[in-house]
Design a protein around this motif. Sequence first.
Motif, short mmCIF file in Angstrom:
data_model
loop_
_atom_site.label_atom_id
_atom_site.label_comp_id
_atom_site.label_asym_id
_atom_site.label_seq_id
_atom_site.Cartn_x
_atom_site.Cartn_y
_atom_site.Cartn_z
N LEU A 2 -103.79 37.12 41.11
CA LEU A 2 -104.18 37.79 41.35
C LEU A 2 -103.01 37.54 41.59
O LEU A 2 -103.20 38.11 40.74
CB LEU A 2 -103.39 37.49 39.35
CG LEU A 2 -103.79 36.98 38.29
CD1 LEU A 2 -103.79 36.74 38.50
CD2 LEU A 2 -103.38 37.65 37.61
N CYS A 3 -103.04 37.56 42.63
CA CYS A 3 -102.66 37.75 43.66
C CYS A 3 -102.91 35.60 43.79
O CYS A 3 -103.34 34.97 42.51
CB CYS A 3 -101.66 36.91 43.79
SG CYS A 3 -101.28 36.47 41.36
N ALA A 49 -107.99 45.23 31.03
CA ALA A 49 -107.21 44.32 30.42
C ALA A 49 -106.77 43.69 31.27
O ALA A 49 -106.99 42.19 30.52
CB ALA A 49 -106.14 45.67 30.19
N VAL A 50 -106.34 43.86 32.70
CA VAL A 50 -105.88 42.62 33.02
C VAL A 50 -107.29 41.61 33.28
O VAL A 50 -106.82 40.35 33.39
CB VAL A 50 -105.89 43.06 34.30
CG1 VAL A 50 -105.22 41.59 35.79
CG2 VAL A 50 -104.35 43.28 34.88
N GLU A 51 -108.82 42.22 33.78
CA GLU A 51 -109.99 41.20 33.32
C GLU A 51 -110.18 40.50 32.16
O GLU A 51 -109.90 38.95 32.61
CB GLU A 51 -110.92 42.05 33.47
CG GLU A 51 -111.88 41.34 34.01
CD GLU A 51 -113.65 41.82 34.62
OE1 GLU A 51 -114.33 41.60 35.01
OE2 GLU A 51 -113.25 42.87 35.19
N GLU A 52 -109.78 41.10 30.94
CA GLU A 52 -109.60 40.20 30.44
C GLU A 52 -108.39 39.42 30.07
O GLU A 52 -108.81 38.19 29.15
CB GLU A 52 -109.65 41.89 28.61
CG GLU A 52 -110.15 42.73 28.67
CD GLU A 52 -111.90 41.71 27.94
OE1 GLU A 52 -111.92 40.51 27.10
OE2 GLU A 52 -112.77 42.36 28.10
N VAL A 199 -99.80 18.78 32.97
CA VAL A 199 -98.82 19.25 33.77
C VAL A 199 -98.76 20.37 32.90
O VAL A 199 -97.03 20.43 33.02
CB VAL A 199 -98.63 18.78 35.07
CG1 VAL A 199 -98.77 19.85 36.06
CG2 VAL A 199 -99.74 17.41 35.01
N LEU A 200 -98.91 22.50 33.12
CA LEU A 200 -97.87 22.83 32.69
C LEU A 200 -97.11 23.80 34.02
O LEU A 200 -97.80 24.14 34.65
CB LEU A 200 -98.64 23.86 31.34
CG LEU A 200 -98.93 23.06 30.56
CD1 LEU A 200 -100.19 24.07 29.34
CD2 LEU A 200 -98.40 22.43 29.77
N ASP A 201 -95.90 24.52 33.64
CA ASP A 201 -95.47 25.24 34.30
C ASP A 201 -95.47 26.53 33.36
O ASP A 201 -95.03 27.03 32.42
CB ASP A 201 -94.08 25.47 35.14
CG ASP A 201 -92.97 26.21 35.25
OD1 ASP A 201 -94.33 27.34 35.51
OD2 ASP A 201 -92.49 26.12 35.84
N TYR A 202 -96.74 27.18 33.83
CA TYR A 202 -97.29 29.02 32.94
C TYR A 202 -96.54 30.00 33.82
O TYR A 202 -97.07 31.11 33.30
CB TYR A 202 -98.25 28.37 32.18
CG TYR A 202 -99.67 28.47 33.59
CD1 TYR A 202 -100.07 29.54 33.48
CD2 TYR A 202 -99.71 27.77 33.37
CE1 TYR A 202 -101.31 30.03 34.52
CE2 TYR A 202 -101.05 28.21 34.71
CZ TYR A 202 -101.78 29.11 35.34
OH TYR A 202 -102.67 29.13 36.43
N SER A 203 -95.78 29.98 34.58
CA SER A 203 -95.18 31.29 35.31
C SER A 203 -94.36 31.99 35.28
O SER A 203 -94.52 32.71 35.58
CB SER A 203 -94.39 30.55 37.36
OG SER A 203 -93.31 29.59 37.03
N GLY A 204 -93.79 31.31 33.97
CA GLY A 204 -92.60 32.43 33.03
C GLY A 204 -93.32 32.58 32.18
O GLY A 204 -92.64 32.96 31.08
N ILE A 205 -94.56 32.69 31.68
CA ILE A 205 -95.24 32.81 30.17
C ILE A 205 -96.18 33.41 29.86
O ILE A 205 -96.82 33.45 31.32
CB ILE A 205 -95.75 31.39 28.95
CG1 ILE A 205 -96.39 30.71 30.44
CG2 ILE A 205 -93.92 30.59 29.19
CD1 ILE A 205 -96.81 29.40 29.23
N ASP A 206 -96.52 34.11 29.39
CA ASP A 206 -97.68 34.43 29.33
C ASP A 206 -98.92 34.15 28.99
O ASP A 206 -99.04 32.71 28.45
CB ASP A 206 -97.38 35.73 28.49
CG ASP A 206 -97.38 35.83 26.72
OD1 ASP A 206 -97.76 34.64 26.02
OD2 ASP A 206 -97.04 36.50 26.19
N SER A 265 -93.86 38.41 34.10
CA SER A 265 -94.99 37.65 34.82
C SER A 265 -96.37 37.88 33.79
O SER A 265 -95.77 38.76 32.05
CB SER A 265 -95.17 37.94 35.76
OG SER A 265 -95.43 39.59 35.87
N ALA A 266 -97.00 37.15 33.84
CA ALA A 266 -98.43 37.44 32.60
C ALA A 266 -98.78 39.24 33.28
O ALA A 266 -98.82 39.73 31.67
CB ALA A 266 -99.65 36.90 33.41
N HIS A 267 -99.15 39.57 34.18
CA HIS A 267 -98.80 40.96 34.56
C HIS A 267 -97.71 41.84 34.08
O HIS A 267 -98.23 42.13 33.34
CB HIS A 267 -99.00 41.30 36.06
CG HIS A 267 -100.69 41.03 37.06
ND1 HIS A 267 -100.83 39.30 36.91
CD2 HIS A 267 -101.46 40.92 36.76
CE1 HIS A 267 -101.94 38.90 37.61
NE2 HIS A 267 -102.52 40.10 37.06
#
Length: 350
Positions: A2-3, A49-52, A199-206, A265-267
């Motif tokens: 989302l930013c 879809a992004v909101e979903e 604690v998770l690093d989810y910056s590179g996963i969906d 990214s997730a987006h």
Amino acid sequence: MLCAALAAAACGSDDVSDSEPGSGSASASASEASASETASAVETDVGEAVEEEVDAGSDADDAAGSDADGAGDPDGVDEPTGSFPVTIETEYGEVEIPEQPERIVVASATMTGHVLALDAPVVAAQALPGPPLADDTGFMLQWSSVATDAGVEAIPGPEINLEAIAATDPDLILGASFGGDAVTVDAFETLSEIAPTVVLDYSGIDWQELSGVLGEATGRTAEADTLVDDFAALVDEVGATLDTSRPVITGVITERGVNMFTDQSAHGRLFLSLGLDLVSPEGGDLEGEAGAGTRTDVAAISPELIPDEFGDATVLMVFTTEDQIPGLLDVYPTLGVIPAAEEDRLLALG
């Protein structure tokens, strides 16, 4: 994905002033539309879809009812669909969760929606300072009503409040290792003395992969699987309506330029799954936030490079409302000369 504080937490380093991105939505169009109609179709369907995706595929009204029955109320906790004890691989090493959690605290504001979508018993969560990304409770707009109906306590944030978290008597603490709401190593060590802390690093996963890990940690594996399956069906339905003849770019306006989402990214993964051709730069180069140097999901683009990087792509700006776009063109004149701006394909996803 989302930013404002969330822009720093989820999508990049620094946000711009109040005259710049906030939140918004748009109108629908047919798949065989002209350039401007195509832009509207992409904006509406992808925006929905992004909101979903941010809600992890759940319907807010349905989730509000189910969360009100379970989350925040240990007596309403369902039987686990996972098995305990369970060991979770985290950013700071392996963490064992001995039994089904009944009092979960989310220490990173950007992760709360994912946990609520699993109907997990969240009793408290770090909050944001307020609008435009959150309401007056400090909960993000996408899931604030769910959290409120579930009786989730808002802990002022986004910085980690160790004392307030301890006061909620949690049996599981969840958080992210990157962004403006990151759980640092020092905070992790303190929180781990209170309760098992994942604690998770989810910056590179969906979000699908993230939901799988969270489902395992919370005993909500079946719920996570259902969310993923339902969302996959939604993506197929929406993707079939989109005109994919033009590439797309998505990002967040910052005070130093644009933070573009990459295909990691997730987006980016969402847009690719919709059948769109995503313009994806190399990630990294962010400054001023936890984990910035190692992030692969976002790339910083300076204003003078916008015409070369953006080309003829349709531009989908996160954390931006339609009425803020003219102001963006004043701040960054190079945005105004790209075809997307001239053809009304510079769009606000909210």
